[in-house]
Write a protein that holds these residues in place. Structure first.
Motif, PDB file in Angstrom:
ATOM      1  N   SER A  55    -127.252  29.358  -8.784  1.00  0.00           N
ATOM      2  CA  SER A  55    -126.701  29.922  -7.650  1.00  0.00           C
ATOM      3  C   SER A  55    -127.770  30.077  -6.813  1.00  0.00           C
ATOM      4  CB  SER A  55    -125.944  31.257  -7.727  1.00  0.00           C
ATOM      5  OG  SER A  55    -124.572  31.051  -8.299  1.00  0.00           O
ATOM      6  N   ARG A  56    -129.121  29.849  -7.236  1.00  0.00           N
ATOM      7  CA  ARG A  56    -130.250  30.185  -6.451  1.00  0.00           C
ATOM      8  C   ARG A  56    -130.377  29.023  -5.431  1.00  0.00           C
ATOM      9  NH1 ARG A  56    -135.141  32.872  -6.904  1.00  0.00           N
ATOM     10  NH2 ARG A  56    -137.143  31.976  -5.998  1.00  0.00           N
ATOM     11  N   VAL A  57    -129.715  27.533  -5.638  1.00  0.00           N
ATOM     12  CA  VAL A  57    -129.894  26.598  -5.087  1.00  0.00           C
ATOM     13  C   VAL A  57    -128.469  26.311  -4.367  1.00  0.00           C
ATOM     14  CG1 VAL A  57    -130.149  24.157  -5.266  1.00  0.00           C
ATOM     15  CG2 VAL A  57    -131.464  25.522  -6.655  1.00  0.00           C
ATOM     16  N   ALA A  58    -127.162  26.591  -5.005  1.00  0.00           N
ATOM     17  CA  ALA A  58    -126.001  26.046  -4.681  1.00  0.00           C
ATOM     18  C   ALA A  58    -125.066  27.055  -5.259  1.00  0.00           C
ATOM     19  CB  ALA A  58    -125.741  24.604  -4.646  1.00  0.00           C
ATOM     20  N   ASN A  59    -123.914  27.210  -4.575  1.00  0.00           N
ATOM     21  CA  ASN A  59    -122.668  28.050  -5.264  1.00  0.00           C
ATOM     22  C   ASN A  59    -121.446  27.644  -4.666  1.00  0.00           C
ATOM     23  OD1 ASN A  59    -120.924  30.605  -4.961  1.00  0.00           O
ATOM     24  ND2 ASN A  59    -122.017  31.147  -6.626  1.00  0.00           N
ATOM     25  N   PRO A  60    -120.431  27.510  -5.468  1.00  0.00           N
ATOM     26  CA  PRO A  60    -119.272  26.862  -5.008  1.00  0.00           C
ATOM     27  C   PRO A  60    -118.623  27.620  -3.843  1.00  0.00           C
ATOM     28  CG  PRO A  60    -119.032  26.811  -7.455  1.00  0.00           C
ATOM     29  CD  PRO A  60    -120.372  27.576  -6.882  1.00  0.00           C
ATOM     30  N   THR A  61    -118.656  29.059  -3.708  1.00  0.00           N
ATOM     31  CA  THR A  61    -118.338  29.704  -2.727  1.00  0.00           C
ATOM     32  C   THR A  61    -118.969  29.490  -1.373  1.00  0.00           C
ATOM     33  OG1 THR A  61    -117.754  31.600  -4.146  1.00  0.00           O
ATOM     34  CG2 THR A  61    -117.350  32.046  -1.718  1.00  0.00           C
ATOM     35  N   VAL A  62    -120.361  29.463  -1.633  1.00  0.00           N
ATOM     36  CA  VAL A  62    -121.297  29.091  -0.523  1.00  0.00           C
ATOM     37  C   VAL A  62    -120.808  27.755   0.172  1.00  0.00           C
ATOM     38  CG1 VAL A  62    -123.582  29.040   0.364  1.00  0.00           C
ATOM     39  CG2 VAL A  62    -122.782  30.827  -1.161  1.00  0.00           C
ATOM     40  N   ASP A  63    -120.720  26.729  -0.930  1.00  0.00           N
ATOM     41  CA  ASP A  63    -120.340  25.315  -0.649  1.00  0.00           C
ATOM     42  C   ASP A  63    -119.250  25.268   0.326  1.00  0.00           C
ATOM     43  OD1 ASP A  63    -120.927  22.563  -1.456  1.00  0.00           O
ATOM     44  OD2 ASP A  63    -118.783  22.858  -1.937  1.00  0.00           O
ATOM     45  N   ALA A  64    -118.097  26.131  -0.133  1.00  0.00           N
ATOM     46  CA  ALA A  64    -116.846  25.905   0.767  1.00  0.00           C
ATOM     47  C   ALA A  64    -117.345  26.356   2.242  1.00  0.00           C
ATOM     48  CB  ALA A  64    -115.900  26.867   0.112  1.00  0.00           C
ATOM     49  N   LEU A  65    -118.233  27.332   2.436  1.00  0.00           N
ATOM     50  CA  LEU A  65    -118.544  27.842   3.688  1.00  0.00           C
ATOM     51  C   LEU A  65    -119.283  26.661   4.481  1.00  0.00           C
ATOM     52  CD1 LEU A  65    -118.592  29.938   6.011  1.00  0.00           C
ATOM     53  CD2 LEU A  65    -121.117  30.647   4.603  1.00  0.00           C
ATOM     54  N   GLU A  66    -120.183  26.244   3.825  1.00  0.00           N
ATOM     55  CA  GLU A  66    -121.124  25.090   4.082  1.00  0.00           C
ATOM     56  C   GLU A  66    -120.210  23.850   4.636  1.00  0.00           C
ATOM     57  OE1 GLU A  66    -125.033  25.956   1.712  1.00  0.00           O
ATOM     58  OE2 GLU A  66    -123.504  24.656   0.934  1.00  0.00           O
TER      59      GLU A  66
END
Length: 256
Positions: A55-66
């Protein structure tokens, strides 16, 4: 099928089938994700394939926002960081997020996703209210000038239809006669407007830029930019526009 901004603000970037059929993006609090096998792990770490490892690089929740932000902006991708947005997707994610850990938290990304769902409705109301208030102020007593490109007589008006077909936003400013003391009395006399220096809130905000947001700017440069002691800036929120107009009217009337 091409989807409108309003529809994408609710649905873009989230696949319910890939997330346990959750109707809204879940908050993934996991610090790390299973790499599967050595080959896949190497490909993930090198940025050769999309996926999640840490999650320091990418995270599914953050990915949805992106993905949702990229869809709304018509971009090819986005990177949500702890202090804003950035581009050059893979290089930033691999080189900088991994090194500095500036990735946005899943909870903050979730809150942003929830907020995006009603963004079109909120901004549409704010823009409509700002237009009404700007039009009203053009004929209000003691108001000498209104700065709002949507009024129809500004030098930039021909560009409004091209670049801002849905309106020019909820920010406007106006000048009043008298002195800075009258400006202070107007600000102190409002009941609904909050005396706050930021913009874009659900609440309507009022400020005297010359003494708050631009106080460190040299007077000559400030005045050349139109920021005089008699200028008042408004950020229009979601309150009833008639109540906001009445509040401004009574505050201006009491200030003289």
């Amino acid at each position: 099928m091409s989807e409108s901004f309003q529809t994408q603000a609710i649905h873009a970037g989230h696949d319910p089938l890939a997330n346990g059929r959750a109707s809204v993006p879940p908050i993934y609090a996991s610090a790390a994700f299973d790499l599967g096998d050595a080959a896949r792990g190497d490909a993930l770490a090198g940025g050769d394939i999309d996926g999640f490892e840490y999650s320091r690089v990418a995270n599914p929740t953050v990915d949805a926002l992106e993905r949702r932000l990229a869809a709304l902006e018509g971009g090819i991708g986005a990177v949500a960081v702890g202090s804003g947005m950035a581009a050059f997707i893979k290089r930033i994610r691999i080189k900088y997020l991994r090194t500095f850990g500036a990735v946005q938290s899943p909870f903050n990304a979730y809150l942003s996703l929830v907020g995006l769902e009603t963004l079109p409705q909120r901004v549409s109301q704010q823009v409509a209210s700002a237009q009404r208030i700007a039009e009203h102020l053009t004929s209000a007593p003691h108001v000498t000038k209104v700065n709002y490109s949507g009024l129809g007589y500004t030098p930039q008006y021909e560009l409004v239809g091209k670049y801002f077909p849905r309106g020019v936003g909820q920010i406007l400013s106006f000048q009043v006669d008298g002195s800075a003391d009258n400006v202070r009395r107007i600000i102190d006399g409002t009941k609904l407007f909050s005396y706050v220096p930021n913009i874009g809130d659900a609440r309507s905000l009022i400020v005297d830029p010359a003494h708050i947001t631009h106080r460190e700017v040299p007077a000559e440069a400030r005045i050349a930019a139109g920021v005089s002691d008699n200028l008042i800036r408004l950020s229009i929120g979601l309150e009833d526009v008639n109540d906001l107009i009445a509040d401004l009217d009574q505050a201006i009337a009491a200030a003289y």
